[in-house]
Design a protein around this motif. Structure first.
Motif, mmCIF file in Angstrom:
data_model
loop_
_atom_site.group_PDB
_atom_site.id
_atom_site.type_symbol
_atom_site.label_atom_id
_atom_site.label_comp_id
_atom_site.label_asym_id
_atom_site.label_seq_id
_atom_site.Cartn_x
_atom_site.Cartn_y
_atom_site.Cartn_z
ATOM 1 N N ALA A 1 35.443 48.149 38.397
ATOM 2 C CA ALA A 1 34.969 47.122 37.533
ATOM 3 C C ALA A 1 34.516 45.793 38.385
ATOM 4 O O ALA A 1 33.672 44.993 37.708
ATOM 5 C CB ALA A 1 36.001 46.738 36.532
ATOM 6 N N ARG A 2 34.676 45.875 39.529
ATOM 7 C CA ARG A 2 34.178 44.586 40.213
ATOM 8 C C ARG A 2 32.984 44.875 41.026
ATOM 9 O O ARG A 2 32.644 44.004 41.936
ATOM 10 C CB ARG A 2 35.315 44.326 41.416
ATOM 11 C CG ARG A 2 36.483 44.147 40.853
ATOM 12 C CD ARG A 2 36.797 42.637 40.945
ATOM 13 N NE ARG A 2 37.958 42.026 40.394
ATOM 14 C CZ ARG A 2 38.478 41.155 41.118
ATOM 15 N NH1 ARG A 2 38.338 40.473 42.123
ATOM 16 N NH2 ARG A 2 40.057 40.720 40.489
ATOM 17 N N GLN B 1 25.218 32.131 39.878
ATOM 18 C CA GLN B 1 26.777 31.746 39.524
ATOM 19 C C GLN B 1 27.296 31.631 41.257
ATOM 20 O O GLN B 1 28.098 30.631 41.455
ATOM 21 C CB GLN B 1 27.201 32.873 39.320
ATOM 22 C CG GLN B 1 27.340 32.726 37.623
ATOM 23 C CD GLN B 1 28.041 33.955 36.841
ATOM 24 O OE1 GLN B 1 28.445 34.827 37.663
ATOM 25 N NE2 GLN B 1 28.232 33.642 35.630
ATOM 26 N N THR B 2 26.749 32.373 41.917
ATOM 27 C CA THR B 2 27.260 32.211 43.609
ATOM 28 C C THR B 2 26.525 31.514 44.284
ATOM 29 O O THR B 2 26.890 31.153 45.663
ATOM 30 C CB THR B 2 27.708 33.512 44.018
ATOM 31 O OG1 THR B 2 26.471 34.474 43.929
ATOM 32 C CG2 THR B 2 28.733 34.569 43.510
ATOM 33 N N LEU C 1 31.897 35.470 37.918
ATOM 34 C CA LEU C 1 31.058 36.521 38.263
ATOM 35 C C LEU C 1 30.932 37.434 36.970
ATOM 36 O O LEU C 1 31.565 37.808 36.318
ATOM 37 C CB LEU C 1 31.857 37.711 39.310
ATOM 38 C CG LEU C 1 31.115 38.136 40.374
ATOM 39 C CD1 LEU C 1 30.223 37.085 41.095
ATOM 40 C CD2 LEU C 1 32.118 38.754 41.263
ATOM 41 N N SER D 1 25.062 45.463 34.478
ATOM 42 C CA SER D 1 26.359 45.486 35.226
ATOM 43 C C SER D 1 26.888 46.657 35.390
ATOM 44 O O SER D 1 26.770 47.686 34.616
ATOM 45 C CB SER D 1 27.577 44.830 34.446
ATOM 46 O OG SER D 1 28.018 45.307 33.320
ATOM 47 N N GLN E 1 29.900 47.827 35.219
ATOM 48 C CA GLN E 1 30.919 47.843 34.083
ATOM 49 C C GLN E 1 29.957 48.489 32.690
ATOM 50 O O GLN E 1 30.569 49.669 32.134
ATOM 51 C CB GLN E 1 31.248 46.666 33.551
ATOM 52 C CG GLN E 1 32.869 46.607 33.243
ATOM 53 C CD GLN E 1 33.470 45.331 32.780
ATOM 54 O OE1 GLN E 1 32.812 44.525 32.403
ATOM 55 N NE2 GLN E 1 34.648 45.060 32.674
ATOM 56 N N GLN F 1 40.123 38.337 33.524
ATOM 57 C CA GLN F 1 39.281 39.522 34.131
ATOM 58 C C GLN F 1 38.922 40.425 32.647
ATOM 59 O O GLN F 1 39.712 40.941 32.019
ATOM 60 C CB GLN F 1 40.532 40.429 34.852
ATOM 61 C CG GLN F 1 40.658 39.828 35.888
ATOM 62 C CD GLN F 1 39.740 39.734 37.331
ATOM 63 O OE1 GLN F 1 38.728 40.599 37.410
ATOM 64 N NE2 GLN F 1 39.773 38.884 38.464
ATOM 65 N N PHE F 2 37.747 40.173 32.372
ATOM 66 C CA PHE F 2 37.154 40.713 31.118
ATOM 67 C C PHE F 2 37.602 42.383 30.955
ATOM 68 O O PHE F 2 37.350 42.965 31.960
ATOM 69 C CB PHE F 2 35.720 40.753 31.386
ATOM 70 C CG PHE F 2 35.175 39.355 31.356
ATOM 71 C CD1 PHE F 2 35.765 38.168 30.832
ATOM 72 C CD2 PHE F 2 34.243 38.951 32.298
ATOM 73 C CE1 PHE F 2 35.376 37.088 30.959
ATOM 74 C CE2 PHE F 2 33.706 37.730 32.470
ATOM 75 C CZ PHE F 2 34.279 36.763 31.903
ATOM 76 N N LYS G 1 37.414 32.306 36.480
ATOM 77 C CA LYS G 1 38.486 31.747 37.016
ATOM 78 C C LYS G 1 38.344 30.637 37.025
ATOM 79 O O LYS G 1 37.293 29.886 37.272
ATOM 80 C CB LYS G 1 38.676 32.418 38.540
ATOM 81 C CG LYS G 1 39.093 33.960 38.633
ATOM 82 C CD LYS G 1 39.120 34.171 40.032
ATOM 83 C CE LYS G 1 39.265 35.783 40.218
ATOM 84 N NZ LYS G 1 39.097 36.215 41.663
ATOM 85 N N ASP H 1 30.184 39.290 33.813
ATOM 86 C CA ASP H 1 30.713 40.682 33.283
ATOM 87 C C ASP H 1 31.860 41.215 34.140
ATOM 88 O O ASP H 1 32.420 42.401 33.872
ATOM 89 C CB ASP H 1 29.615 41.765 33.728
ATOM 90 C CG ASP H 1 28.280 41.746 32.768
ATOM 91 O OD1 ASP H 1 28.391 40.966 31.775
ATOM 92 O OD2 ASP H 1 27.152 41.707 33.374
ATOM 93 N N ARG H 2 32.322 40.495 35.027
ATOM 94 C CA ARG H 2 33.484 40.728 35.657
ATOM 95 C C ARG H 2 34.715 39.771 35.340
ATOM 96 O O ARG H 2 35.830 40.006 35.019
ATOM 97 C CB ARG H 2 33.268 41.002 37.257
ATOM 98 C CG ARG H 2 32.775 42.252 37.509
ATOM 99 C CD ARG H 2 32.041 42.557 38.693
ATOM 100 N NE ARG H 2 30.403 41.930 38.414
ATOM 101 C CZ ARG H 2 29.651 41.786 39.320
ATOM 102 N NH1 ARG H 2 29.859 42.138 40.717
ATOM 103 N NH2 ARG H 2 28.348 41.146 39.035
ATOM 104 N N TYR H 3 34.559 38.611 35.925
ATOM 105 C CA TYR H 3 35.674 37.543 35.906
ATOM 106 C C TYR H 3 35.348 36.053 35.587
ATOM 107 O O TYR H 3 34.206 35.647 35.930
ATOM 108 C CB TYR H 3 36.621 37.556 36.828
ATOM 109 C CG TYR H 3 36.187 37.410 38.338
ATOM 110 C CD1 TYR H 3 35.880 36.177 38.541
ATOM 111 C CD2 TYR H 3 35.972 38.545 39.268
ATOM 112 C CE1 TYR H 3 35.308 35.856 40.118
ATOM 113 C CE2 TYR H 3 35.586 38.200 40.384
ATOM 114 C CZ TYR H 3 35.109 37.062 40.775
ATOM 115 O OH TYR H 3 34.738 36.558 41.864
ATOM 116 N N PHE I 1 28.326 39.633 43.816
ATOM 117 C CA PHE I 1 27.562 38.628 43.213
ATOM 118 C C PHE I 1 27.775 38.946 41.994
ATOM 119 O O PHE I 1 28.059 40.042 41.387
ATOM 120 C CB PHE I 1 26.082 38.573 43.814
ATOM 121 C CG PHE I 1 25.093 39.596 43.385
ATOM 122 C CD1 PHE I 1 25.075 40.535 43.948
ATOM 123 C CD2 PHE I 1 24.350 39.523 42.216
ATOM 124 C CE1 PHE I 1 24.189 41.760 43.825
ATOM 125 C CE2 PHE I 1 23.658 40.317 41.799
ATOM 126 C CZ PHE I 1 23.470 41.603 42.699
ATOM 127 N N GLY I 2 27.245 38.052 41.051
ATOM 128 C CA GLY I 2 27.531 38.191 39.647
ATOM 129 C C GLY I 2 26.213 38.634 38.854
ATOM 130 O O GLY I 2 26.462 39.947 38.397
#
Lengths: 415, 932
Positions: free
Chosen positions: A400-401, A88-89, B579, A368, A370, B630-631, B585, B581-583, A69-70
């Motif tokens: 990073a995902r 977001q999701t 998503l 996050s 990241q 993709q950040f 699209k 901080d990640r991407y 999830f985001g």
């Protein structure tokens, strides 16, 4: 639940409360005088994690195709689970307190509701159900295993804060010259869908504060104190109220330096009609409201809302020592493994959401993975040891995902 | 905006191994300062290195000189600067951690607090570099500054990228500067006039925050926001060669005015005002690869050009939300040229092999073109207005002498055609275009289709051509067919073009069911009405009486009108997947359902030219595009497009007046010609790395298409080589094209290496008839360019470029005959700055051209020059240039189309030596700047 995001939608149907003619009107008098808090944000102190915090726990959340999830837009904490809303999701995700993925609720899948976005949810501590409002007339109930339980009729009350078994508090404000010349109430407490108490009457047609003057970002009205009480906040009001099914009183009155304060007649001066949003935008240092209020012992946590986006805005005020601390400025040290406790200085999660919730003296936030990975590099030459979970996460799951992580912390009481 | 930032050392040396570590604190409030700027200066205030503090408030410098007094300065908005003097001991490489305690600057404006300027800071969403923090040569320009900035790459081709993203616009004080060419900005503005370089992303559409572009703004110091700059230059050399340019540009906060004039006889043809400004920069003649006389240009040209550029901003601080600007450009171009060429064109024929046409021509041309355009733009709130007025006037005079002969390969010629013509042409055009673009206020009218765009343009013009043409045709085999024509043309024409286009929508809330309302629906329409009136008078000289007689067939008048109406309904759907901080699209699907109604009518004094035609065609197009961001890693774009377009035969293709004065090219019409329809599928792919170091990006484009009812050529060649061309509808015209462009930069402390590669190819099949035999030419074109650019500090710049192109055409039908040609060029140029004053540069190009039926040509062009700058501000330049030192320059003509291939040579500029003196008048602001 600890806080609840009440999203008022422009143009939504109007609540015509006068239809419930027999309701008793309560003026909301305070049994005690409110405590005056003089807050000058520029004097707030910082400190290190060791100086201010008793305990800090970092919980990575399991990442797999199902649980990805985001960000965390709403968090509820139960003894067993983290219940997370990610807009977001458009899903509600349930993780165990250890961070393992447990279940997921996707409203879209279950009800083919197309573009419907979950604005917020309620966790009902009496039934242990997750209640997702779907319209002004019904909610969907799920259990904490993500299974659908029932469709629940909620009458015409939109959705609000659960304030006891079958008792609901909700906030609503709609004012526009096109509306009917009638009286409505900002705050209503209802039991079994029947209004019990009504507070803050206003005329929907003539009230000086118009719909178009309302700033809805960070507009959160309720922060739970316990199962049947909550802090209550009004827009453009520096008073912090305490609400229970039967009573409403002003607990704390915030006073800010003149340069940070709204003009005294801000909500009543009709010359400001339709200009209040631009006034706030142009006067970026003005605090236009409060949010994210939690009380743990003598520590009162709050966030000051202004449009000065890069500035700090989350604070802790110790009611006994009168010390003011800035949460954004707490610097990491060995106690937090040199990891920041919030992303206030490097990201947007804490700036946007503040502390997400409070549970048993712990405050919760998230950032996050990241950010976590980037910060880890900073501590490469330091002498410390990660706890096993974090060590494993940083070494094995450097991706990073990965899902965001949850940080929970308990502040010292003698600050 | 997500602009990452990490510290980059400006200087470094393996013998410098000193470390300085520390922390920046506000001890009065008991916290560390995150993202404070910490800079290390030498004793003489030279910036050695800088960093932003990390989340622990710490900084860690490596590679500092030991046993040298250093100053560590911390700066932070709202705080007084804090500095510490340190010296890393010679015996140690590391000192104890130092603490810089900062004090709040109470009651002072943040801007006034800073006395030691921080090199970089994030100011909200803008990354700001402070020019004063970077100590460069006093005569350094903005380009020199940009090359010093971390994350910024100035490419050899002029492109600027920041963290891998291409800067779309470079502004000065928030406004376009003298036409907006980045080279004019970065090579003219002295670094010392710059306050800040600001980098930010601007949203093109507020409703779609991801539709953003990278912008760069050069903020000038207040005292330097007005001034002038320019160039006056004159050179004279061997064989009477000369060049001169005069340019002066004035600017203030709201107004810009520049005037330029240039003249030479060395093939430096600019063609527009921005090219002239671009090549008159102060920095342009430094270490860069210099603008060269064009040795590959055919013939010898003597251009005289000039013009002015004007811009006035009615509001001093325009931005994305408001703008009110008047611009005007005038350009006059006069050129006298002489081109002598000798070519051989081989045409593949039927069974009797190939035909060879020899052509020798001598063309003298002189003419003047003038262009004035005035544009007014206003943007406020939701409305954007634009009005453009343009006027052009051209006069051309030419004299052309041609000798043609035709024969079969290996045999003598069969016929010859000698032509001499004198042409005087003039044309005038005036046009005005106005547009209004309205964005809807989504919060007040969420469901209305309130967004619209409307544009109207009108053009009126006239033309006058006078031509005298004398042609002598002689046939070797049948002298009876010899002819001599002496013809005089007086053609007058005038035209009007009108165009009205609009788009309105989104209509989805009105016409689509609720579950489909996420599709954006717009109604579009384009209407064009063109009229063309022609009055021709043609006279033929009677060879016996020597009198001119009226040619009734070629004379006459006509009135031609075309109406083109194209209504369309456009459906667009955007699907996002994000998503945090990640991407990000985004998938976009677009359908354009379009119908074309085409009407043409010609009224002529020749009845066979009276034609009225109505066509209706369905010309849909569709596109699907996907963006994957993709950040911190990369950004990819893919798009697949399909389009149908139609082309309609013109009156000159349907029923022309056939002029047989050139017997080697007689064009006949075909009244039965039908419209052609092209179907094209194209694929684009772009990738850019989001990493700060060593920028990498590439683009790939592939397109595939076929044309139905292609307007093909049916050629009949008779025994003496006379050709008659007919238009015919043919099937089987297909093409496949592809191009790949790769760019990679490596940035080191003192050196920079850029590699750019472009490779492309095209496969096509062109059908035709040759003496009634169906032929198809299958051609392959391949071209490649590799460019390697290397720079060491400001001292050395080197460029290596390799071009290679290949063409092959295989005939299928008349005979399986194959043509091919190759062009290869290797270029190496080196420029060396011996001192701040002296620059020596040289470049050498090896050319090789080879073609079927020729022996090939190899030649090398070697140029060298030395320039020396005088005066304190390097304003005066003396330059000596030696061009084509080997005296080998040859202009090779080498190309192929369909079943023909042409190879030849023309006269070109050859060896000369020239001495040039240039003076650069410049003043930015008044006197010395207080910050200097």
């Amino acid at each position: 639940m600890k806080n609840f995001t009440l999203r008022i939608l422009h143009g939504a149907g109007l609540l015509m409360l006068l239809e419930f003619g027999m309701i008793q009107l309560t003026s909301g008098q305070n049994p005690l005088n409110p405590v005056t808090l003089r807050i000058d944000p520029t004097t707030a102190q910082g400190g290190t994690v060791s100086q201010l915090i008793d305990s800090v726990v970092f919980t990575p959340l399991e990442t797999n195709p199902q649980s990805s999830f985001g960000q965390i837009d709403q968090l509820e904490v139960t003894d067993k689970y983290f219940i997370i809303l990610d807009q977001q999701t458009n899903s509600i995700l349930i993780f165990t307190r250890k961070g393992d993925f447990h279940a997921k609720i996707e409203l879209k899948k279950a009800y083919h509701s197309g573009e419907y976005h979950i604005p917020a949810f309620n966790y009902n501590k009496f039934t242990h159900f997750i209640e997702i409002p779907f319209s002004r007339s019904f909610s969907f109930c799920y259990n904490t295993d993500g299974q659908f339980v029932k469709k629940m009729v909620v009458f015409d009350f939109e959705y609000g804060l659960i304030l006891g078994k079958n008792t609901l508090a909700y906030y609503s404000y709609h004012s526009d010259p096109r509306f009917k010349d009638s009286t409505a109430y900002e705050l209503v407490v209802a039991k079994d869908s029947v209004p019990l108490k009504k507070y803050f009457p206003y005329n929907m047609k003539t009230a000086t504060l118009k719909d178009k003057d309302m700033l809805y970002s960070n507009h959160i009205n309720f922060y739970r104190l316990d199962d049947t009480a909550a802090f209550f906040l009004r827009p453009y009001d520096y008073t912090l109220y305490t609400l229970s099914p039967e009573t409403l009183y002003a607990s704390y009155q915030f006073i800010f330096p003149a340069m940070n304060s709204l003009p005294a007649n801000f909500t009543t001066d009709s010359s400001l009609n339709y200009k209040r949003l631009s006034f706030i935008e142009e006067n970026k240092d003005i605090i236009y409201g409060l949010s994210n209020v939690y009380k743990v012992g003598d520590n009162l946590f709050f966030k000051l809302l202004d449009r000065n986006t890069p500035g700090a805005n989350s604070y802790l005020y110790n009611l006994r020592s009168n010390n003011l601390l800035c949460i954004d400025k707490i610097s990491p040290d060995k106690k937090s493994y040199y990891l920041p406790i919030t992303d206030a200085q490097i990201g947007v999660n804490f700036k946007n959401h503040g502390f997400l919730t409070e549970d048993k003296g712990f405050l919760f936030t998230s950032y996050s993975s990241q950010t976590l990975f980037q910060q880890e590099e900073i501590s490469l030459n330091k002498d410390f040891k990660y706890p096993p979970t974090l060590f494993k996460y940083l070494n094995n799951k450097k991706n990073a995902r990965s899902n965001p992580i949850i940080i929970q912390m308990r502040f010292k009481t003698d600050l | 905006m997500a602009i990452g930032y990490t510290a980059v050392a400006q200087t470094g040396d393996s013998t410098q191994i000193g470390h300085v570590d520390g922390i920046v604190r506000d001890s009065a409030h008991n916290y560390v300062l995150v993202s404070a700027t910490v800079a290390v200066y030498s004793k003489d205030s030279n910036l050695i290195n800088f960093q932003l503090t990390n989340t622990l408030g710490e900084f860690h410098f490596k590679g500092l000189p030991r046993n040298t007094p250093l100053v560590v300065v911390a700066t932070y908005v709202g705080y007084e600067n804090e500095m510490l003097h340190v010296t890393v001991p010679l015996k140690e490489d590391r000192m104890e951690m130092i603490t810089l305690n900062m004090k709040r600057a109470e009651n002072k404006l943040p801007e006034l607090v800073v006395s030691y300027v921080p090199p970089v800071r994030m100011n909200k969403d803008t990354l700001e570099f402070n020019a004063d923090a970077f100590k460069l040569d006093p005569n350094a320009q903005v380009e020199d500054l940009l090359k010093k900035l971390p994350g910024v790459t100035v490419w050899g081709d002029g492109t600027i990228t920041v963290n891998g993203k291409q800067v779309v616009n470079v502004m000065v004080n928030g406004k376009p500067f003298f036409g907006g060419d980045s080279k004019v900005i970065i090579q003219n503005i002295p670094k010392n006039a710059v306050d800040k370089v600001q980098v930010y992303q601007q949203n093109k559409t507020p409703e779609n925050p991801r539709d953003s572009v990278m912008m760069m703004n050069i903020k000038l110091k207040n005292s330097k926001s007005f001034g002038h700059f320019g160039k006056v230059s004159a050179g004279y050399g061997t064989d009477g060669h000369y060049q001169s340019v005069a340019n002066i540009n004035f600017f203030s906060r709201q107004t810009q005015f520049g005037i330029v004039g240039a003249g030479n006889n060395i093939n430096k043809v600019a063609g527009n005002i921005s090219t002239l400004l671009r090549n008159s920069t102060y920095k342009g003649v430094g270490a860069g690869i210099e603008y060269q006389p064009d040795f590959s240009m055919q013939g010898v040209n003597r251009p005289l050009e000039g013009g002015f550029i004007f811009q006035h901003d009615f509001i001093p601080d325009p931005d994305f939300y408001k703008n009110n600007r008047l611009t005007a450009n005038y350009f006059i171009h006069n050129n006298t040229s002489r081109i002598s060429r000798q070519t051989q064109t081989i045409t593949s024929l039927g069974a009797d092999s190939v035909q060879v046409q020899q052509n020798r021509s001598d063309n003298k041309q002189s003419g003047t073109e003038q262009d004035l355009s005035i544009q007014y733009d206003k943007h406020r709130g939701n409305n954007t207005y634009q009005i453009i007025g343009e006027g052009t006037a051209n006069v051309t005079k030419s004299n052309n002498i041609q000798q043609n002969s035709i024969g079969n390969k290996g045999t003598e010629y069969k016929s010859a055609n000698d032509v001499e013509n004198n042409v005087l042409k003039s044309a005038r055009n005036f046009s005005v275009a106005a547009s209004l673009d309205h964005k809807k206020d989504a919060s007040n009218h969420p469901n209305s289709p309130g967004q619209f765009n409307i544009k109207y343009s009108f053009e009126i013009g006239d033309g006058k051509d006078t031509e005298l043409n004398r042609t002598v045709f002689s046939s070797l085999y049948s002298p009876a067919e010899n002819q001599e024509i002496n013809r005089r043309y007086d053609n007058n024409s005038n035209h009007t073009d009108q165009q009205l286009s609009f788009s309105l929508g989104n209509f989805s809330h009105w016409i689509l069911p609720r579950w489909l309302q996420s599709i954006n629906t717009t109604l579009q329409n384009e209407l064009m009405v063109n009229t063309y009136h022609q009055l021709n008078s043609v006279l033929d000289k009677d060879t016996i009486t020597n009198n001119y007689l009226h040619n009734n067939y070629l004379s006459g008048n006509s009135h031609y009108i075309i109406m083109n109406e194209m209504p369309a309904l456009n459906f667009t759907r955007n699907i996002y997947q994000r998503l945090a901080d990640r991407y990000n699209k985004m998938l976009t699907i677009n359908f354009n359902v379009q119908q074309q109604f085409y009407y043409q009518k010609n009224n002529s004094s020749h009845t066979f030219q009276n034609i009225t035609q109505n066509y209706s065609n369905f010309i849909p197009n569709a596109a699907i595009s996907y963006e994957n961001n993709q950040f911190g890693e990369f950004k990819d774009n893919y798009s697949l497009k399909f389009a149908v377009t139609a082309a309609y035969p013109t009156i000159d293709q349907l029923a022309p007046l056939t002029d047989s004065i050139n017997l080697y090219y007689i064009q006949q019409g075909n009244p039965h010609l039908k419209p052609s329809k092209k179907k094209e599928l194209s694929f684009n792919w772009g990738h850019s790395s989001s990493r700060m170091k060593n920028t990498f990006y590439y683009k790939v484009n592939i397109s595939l298409g076929s044309v139905q009812n292609y307007f093909g050529d049916s050629i009949i060649i008779d025994a003496v080589g006379r050709r008659t061309h007919y238009w015919v509808n043919m099937g089987g015209n297909n093409f496949l094209k592809g191009i790949i462009n790769l760019n990679k930069a490596f940035k080191f402390t003192h050196q920079e290496l850029q590699v750019q590669l472009t490779t492309g190819g095209e496969l096509s099949r062109i059908p035709s008839y040759m003496n009634d035999i169906l032929n198809s030419s299958n051609s392959l074109l391949n071209y490649n360019t590799l460019n390697i650019h290397y720079a060491y500090k400001d001292k050395v710049a080197a460029n290596f470029e390799q071009h290679y192109s290949f063409y092959r055409s295989l005939q299928n039908g008349i005979q399986n005959y194959s043509f091919n040609n190759r062009n290869r060029a290797t270029m190496l140029s080196v420029s060396f700055n011996g001192s701040k004053k002296l620059t020596i540069s040289s470049n050498i190009t090896f050319n090789r051209a080879k073609s079927s039926g020729s022996t090939g040509a190899n030649f090398t062009i070697w140029n060298a020059d030395a320039s020396y700058r005088l005066l304190k501000d390097n304003n005066l330049e003396l330059k000596f240039s030696a061009l084509d030192l080997l005296h080998q320059n040859t202009s090779i003509i080498n190309y192929g189309i369909g079943n023909t291939i042409t190879y030849g040579k023309t006269n070109v500029l050859q060896q000369y030596f020239i001495f040039t003196i240039s003076y650069f008048p410049r003043k930015f602001g008044k006197g010395k700047d207080i910050n200097k």
